[in-house]
Scaffold this motif. Structure first.
Motif, PDB file in Angstrom:
ATOM      1  N   UNK A 181       1.347   8.629 -17.536  1.00 44.69           N
ATOM      2  CA  UNK A 181       1.296   9.467 -16.327  1.00 44.69           C
ATOM      3  C   UNK A 181       0.553   8.762 -15.202  1.00 44.69           C
ATOM      4  N   UNK A 182      -0.614   8.151 -15.543  1.00 44.08           N
ATOM      5  CA  UNK A 182      -1.409   7.462 -14.512  1.00 44.08           C
ATOM      6  C   UNK A 182      -0.630   6.261 -13.982  1.00 44.08           C
ATOM      7  N   UNK A 183      -0.004   5.489 -14.887  1.00 35.19           N
ATOM      8  CA  UNK A 183       0.755   4.311 -14.438  1.00 35.19           C
ATOM      9  C   UNK A 183       1.939   4.726 -13.556  1.00 35.19           C
ATOM     10  N   UNK A 184       2.591   5.832 -13.940  1.00 37.33           N
ATOM     11  CA  UNK A 184       3.731   6.294 -13.139  1.00 37.33           C
ATOM     12  C   UNK A 184       3.272   6.755 -11.758  1.00 37.33           C
ATOM     13  N   UNK A 185       2.115   7.434 -11.707  1.00 40.65           N
ATOM     14  CA  UNK A 185       1.611   7.911 -10.404  1.00 40.65           C
ATOM     15  C   UNK A 185       1.244   6.715  -9.509  1.00 40.65           C
ATOM     16  N   UNK A 186       0.611   5.680 -10.105  1.00 42.02           N
ATOM     17  CA  UNK A 186       0.270   4.491  -9.302  1.00 42.02           C
ATOM     18  C   UNK A 186       1.555   3.800  -8.832  1.00 42.02           C
ATOM     19  N   UNK A 187       2.556   3.731  -9.721  1.00 39.52           N
ATOM     20  CA  UNK A 187       3.846   3.114  -9.329  1.00 39.52           C
ATOM     21  C   UNK A 187       4.448   3.858  -8.139  1.00 39.52           C
ATOM     22  N   UNK A 188       4.360   5.194  -8.198  1.00 39.70           N
ATOM     23  CA  UNK A 188       4.920   5.997  -7.107  1.00 39.70           C
ATOM     24  C   UNK A 188       4.155   5.730  -5.799  1.00 39.70           C
ATOM     25  N   UNK A 189       2.813   5.627  -5.910  1.00 44.36           N
ATOM     26  CA  UNK A 189       2.008   5.302  -4.713  1.00 44.36           C
ATOM     27  C   UNK A 189       2.427   3.934  -4.173  1.00 44.36           C
ATOM     28  N   UNK A 190       2.668   2.968  -5.087  1.00 47.11           N
ATOM     29  CA  UNK A 190       3.104   1.619  -4.653  1.00 47.11           C
ATOM     30  C   UNK A 190       4.433   1.706  -3.922  1.00 47.11           C
ATOM     31  N   UNK A 191       5.346   2.498  -4.473  1.00 49.97           N
ATOM     32  CA  UNK A 191       6.663   2.642  -3.837  1.00 49.97           C
ATOM     33  C   UNK A 191       6.536   3.235  -2.435  1.00 49.97           C
ATOM     34  N   UNK A 192       5.599   4.160  -2.280  1.00 47.32           N
ATOM     35  CA  UNK A 192       5.429   4.823  -0.977  1.00 47.32           C
ATOM     36  C   UNK A 192       4.739   3.886   0.019  1.00 47.32           C
ATOM     37  N   UNK A 193       3.687   3.210  -0.442  1.00 49.41           N
ATOM     38  CA  UNK A 193       2.823   2.477   0.501  1.00 49.41           C
ATOM     39  C   UNK A 193       3.266   1.049   0.758  1.00 49.41           C
ATOM     40  N   UNK A 194       3.828   0.401  -0.237  1.00 53.93           N
ATOM     41  CA  UNK A 194       4.139  -1.019  -0.074  1.00 53.93           C
ATOM     42  C   UNK A 194       5.517  -1.205   0.556  1.00 53.93           C
ATOM     43  N   UNK A 195       5.759  -2.416   1.108  1.00 54.49           N
ATOM     44  CA  UNK A 195       7.083  -2.669   1.671  1.00 54.49           C
ATOM     45  C   UNK A 195       8.155  -2.506   0.599  1.00 54.49           C
ATOM     46  N   UNK A 196       9.345  -2.092   1.036  1.00 54.25           N
ATOM     47  CA  UNK A 196      10.435  -1.848   0.088  1.00 54.25           C
ATOM     48  C   UNK A 196      10.720  -3.078  -0.753  1.00 54.25           C
ATOM     49  N   UNK A 197      10.819  -2.861  -2.075  1.00 53.36           N
ATOM     50  CA  UNK A 197      11.171  -3.947  -2.976  1.00 53.36           C
ATOM     51  C   UNK A 197       9.985  -4.770  -3.454  1.00 53.36           C
ATOM     52  N   UNK A 198       8.765  -4.433  -2.979  1.00 51.65           N
ATOM     53  CA  UNK A 198       7.584  -5.197  -3.413  1.00 51.65           C
ATOM     54  C   UNK A 198       7.311  -4.941  -4.892  1.00 51.65           C
ATOM     55  N   UNK A 199       6.696  -5.945  -5.555  1.00 53.74           N
ATOM     56  CA  UNK A 199       6.421  -5.823  -6.991  1.00 53.74           C
ATOM     57  C   UNK A 199       5.250  -4.878  -7.222  1.00 53.74           C
TER      58      UNK A 199
END
Lengths: 290, 159
Positions: free
Chosen positions: A142-160
């Protein structure tokens, strides 16, 4: 509580875990006829309503459960889920904070709290909550998925995203991991790859309407009739603006020398713009029906 | 960002109404394209209010609005403005000013996108219910066009 009731509850729990809601309803009907006020059975009834997305019925039953067992952790966790579904974020936050105060080392509650913060668009706190949760359970999904979602929102599209990589290592079969992979592939412009994984997800969970909708949208995106829209998909709204500017420049350039050519070019650009607005939603509806 | 556990477990939402999904990027784009610069600013302000972030956005949007009004006044009242209009009409014809205002509106759309990019992305990924774009978009578009035409008429008349 009698042994037979305890056994019935355990069996229904096992069915609930496998999301066999039809069988659960049959078993519950008989059990509740014998024990109409047993809060554990009522909680299972609320759970099955929640799984079938009958949220109002689930909430009504859950209120009966909480009247009998106000301290039940499972009942309060379900109350949180229902509040989140109904977008009652303030109430959901209060419930999850209480749960966390009682169990401060439960990583999954930090993840759930992070979900509330993401919905409230407070990404910094969501990340901080996940960081805390990961201290107690380094690969909590759950924590990893939430961080992944934050990454998807905040980082440029397609960033690792490191968190998504961790999810893929530790929980490669988890539905949310695969959904996040689909979104990442889509962001990177790999529409075919995203669509293929989404089709597999539909085969695994044909009753999940969210997954079916995602797969249908991706299938529509990869349809051959949308190939001419590639520049707009590649460069997004910037591409639309550039197309409009190019159109004006081209039409103005031709207008002085060849007004017929300028008219034809103008109609072509207008036609392309109309096609880009009208055809994708029609195609999406058609794919949903198929 | 590091927070103590006490800080983490302190409710953040309180009694305040949580942020609501903004108008979609498509609605904002079409409103800017058809409604012009003031309509674009109007829908960005609506998004700021819906997102509960109008306070941090206020200085930026205030400067942009003041800059736009100053530009329109300069365009109709100053010698520099007259020269610019003549130059634009020479290269792009009678509709040059329409193109210019549309370009400015698209610039405002870009600004709005930059201000609310994360929120727009959150709303897409979480699947938040968007407000009806037709109502907000058309209201902002018509309102923006009326104010812009009235303002241009007043500027031309030297009021």
């Amino acid at each position: 509580m009698t042994d037979s009731l305890q056994q019935t509850i355990a069996e229904i729990d096992a069915l609930l875990e496998r999301r066999r809601t039809g069988q659960v309803r049959v078993r519950l009907k008989g059990a509740l006829a014998e024990h109409p006020n047993d809060w554990r059975l009522l909680l299972q009834a609320a759970c099955v309503d929640y799984l079938d997305r009958h949220f109002d019925a689930a909430m009504a039953t859950l209120q009966q459960v909480l009247a009998q067992a106000p301290h039940s952790e499972s009942a309060r966790a379900l109350l949180f889920d229902l509040q989140l579904e109904k977008n009652e974020l303030v109430a959901a936050e209060q419930v999850v904070v209480e749960l966390l105060r009682e169990r401060p080392q439960a990583a999954h509650y930090y993840a759930r709290y992070a979900e509330v913060m993401i919905r409230a668009m407070q990404l910094q706190k969501a990340r901080a909550l996940c960081q805390e949760g990961l201290k107690y359970h380094a690969d909590d999904p759950g924590c990893l998925a939430a961080v992944s979602l934050c990454d998807l929102i905040e980082r440029p599209r397609g960033a690792t995203s490191h968190a998504l990589q961790q999810l893929l290592v530790h929980h490669p079969q988890w539905l949310r991991t695969l959904v996040l992979v689909v979104i990442t592939l889509h962001d990177r412009g790999d529409y075919n790859g995203a669509s293929r994984i989404a089709q597999e997800l539909v085969r695994a969970q044909p009753d999940n309407t969210d997954i079916v909708q995602l797969a249908a949208e991706l299938k529509a995106t990869t349809h051959w009739s949308l190939l001419p829209l590639w520049p707009l998909r590649r460069w997004g709204w910037g591409g639309s603006i550039a197309l409009w500017l190019l159109g004006i420049v081209a039409v103005q350039t031709f207008a002085h020398s060849n007004s017929v050519a300028a008219g034809i070019l103008g109609f072509c650009i207008l036609g392309y713009a109309l096609y880009s607005w009208v055809w994708p939603p029609i195609l999406r509806r058609w794919v949903f029906r198929v | 960002m590091t927070m103590s556990r006490d800080e983490l477990l302190r409710p953040s939402l309180g009694d305040a109404v949580a942020a609501r999904a903004p108008y979609s990027v498509r609605t904002t784009f079409l409103t800017a394209f058809f409604g012009g610069p003031l309509a674009a600013l109007a829908i960005i302000v609506l998004n700021s209010v819906r997102l509960r972030r109008w306070l941090p956005d206020l200085p930026v949007l205030g400067v942009v609005l003041a800059g736009f009004i100053a530009f329109v006044l300069a365009l109709y009242w100053t010698e520099w403005g007259g020269g610019l209009r003549a130059y634009l009409q020479a290269i792009a014809g009678e509709r040059a000013l329409t193109y210019l205002f549309r370009l400015i509106a698209l610039g405002f759309f870009g600004l709005g996108y930059a201000l609310h990019r994360k929120e727009q992305r959150s709303a897409d990924l979480i699947g938040m219910a968007r407000p009806n774009g037709w109502i907000g978009g058309i209201a902002c578009g018509i309102g923006g066009l009326i104010v812009q035409v009235a303002f241009a008429q007043m500027s031309r008349a030297g009021l």
